[in-house]
Design an enzyme around this catalytic site. Structure first.
Site, PDB file in Angstrom:
ATOM      1  N   HIS A 185       0.834  -1.209   0.000  1.00 49.00           N
ATOM      2  CA  HIS A 185       0.000   0.000   0.000  1.00 49.00           C
ATOM      3  C   HIS A 185       0.867   1.258   0.000  1.00 49.00           C
ATOM      4  O   HIS A 185       0.582   2.210  -0.721  1.00 49.00           O
ATOM      5  CB  HIS A 185      -0.931   0.003   1.215  1.00 49.00           C
ATOM      6  CG  HIS A 185      -1.711   1.257   1.374  1.00 49.00           C
ATOM      7  ND1 HIS A 185      -2.708   1.642   0.494  1.00 49.00           N
ATOM      8  CD2 HIS A 185      -1.634   2.241   2.304  1.00 49.00           C
ATOM      9  CE1 HIS A 185      -3.211   2.812   0.892  1.00 49.00           C
ATOM     10  NE2 HIS A 185      -2.575   3.191   1.987  1.00 49.00           N
TER      11      HIS A 185
ATOM     12  N   GLN B 209       3.908   1.688  -1.152  1.00 50.73           N
ATOM     13  CA  GLN B 209       4.544   1.863  -2.459  1.00 50.73           C
ATOM     14  C   GLN B 209       3.521   2.342  -3.489  1.00 50.73           C
ATOM     15  O   GLN B 209       3.807   3.221  -4.312  1.00 50.73           O
ATOM     16  CB  GLN B 209       5.189   0.558  -2.918  1.00 50.73           C
ATOM     17  CG  GLN B 209       6.362   0.128  -2.066  1.00 50.73           C
ATOM     18  CD  GLN B 209       7.519   1.112  -2.118  1.00 50.73           C
ATOM     19  OE1 GLN B 209       7.888   1.611  -3.163  1.00 50.73           O
ATOM     20  NE2 GLN B 209       8.090   1.395  -0.962  1.00 50.73           N
TER      21      GLN B 209
ATOM     22  N   HIS C 284       0.822   4.012  -2.843  1.00 48.15           N
ATOM     23  CA  HIS C 284       0.478   5.384  -2.454  1.00 48.15           C
ATOM     24  C   HIS C 284       1.514   6.367  -3.010  1.00 48.15           C
ATOM     25  O   HIS C 284       1.161   7.415  -3.553  1.00 48.15           O
ATOM     26  CB  HIS C 284       0.416   5.463  -0.928  1.00 48.15           C
ATOM     27  CG  HIS C 284      -0.506   6.500  -0.401  1.00 48.15           C
ATOM     28  ND1 HIS C 284      -1.851   6.531  -0.671  1.00 48.15           N
ATOM     29  CD2 HIS C 284      -0.270   7.566   0.414  1.00 48.15           C
ATOM     30  CE1 HIS C 284      -2.397   7.557  -0.053  1.00 48.15           C
ATOM     31  NE2 HIS C 284      -1.457   8.209   0.606  1.00 48.15           N
TER      32      HIS C 284
END
Length: 106
Positions: free
Chosen positions: A78, A80, A82
């Site tokens: 998540h 990465q 994001h």
């Protein structure tokens, strides 16, 4: 202690990535109103947040390169995702601001 450092790096990616996306969105809104000075400042803020996020990411990559493998969790993925979304959004915001700037000069 490594787990704590990894968690801090992961949360840094999420936090700074979120800040960058938020600033980029505010930059678009400012450009839409014709406030290009604020738009430019918000893009600069977004870019600074991305630099901070990259510092967090570099720390994780350095650990990996040194053989200290981290467990890949949903939170890691998540973070990465994001970051990559925030980078793409900031790049797109720059293009949108440029279009508003051109329309304003016509």
């Amino acid at each position: 202690m490594e787990e704590q450092q990894n968690l801090e790096a992961i949360m840094g990616l999420i936090m700074y990535g979120g800040n960058a996306k938020s600033d980029a969105m505010e930059a678009i809104a400012a450009a839409k109103k014709g406030d290009f000075e604020l738009a430019d400042q918000k893009i600069a803020d977004a870019e600074e947040s991305l630099v901070q996020a990259h510092h967090s990411q570099t720390g994780m990559l350095t650990q990996e390169a040194q053989g200290n493998h981290i467990q890949v969790t949903l939170l890691t993925v998540h973070s990465q995702d994001h970051l990559m979304t925030s980078i793409a959004f900031t790049d797109l915001a720059k293009e949108i601001i440029d279009l508003y700037r051109r329309m304003d000069n016509e």
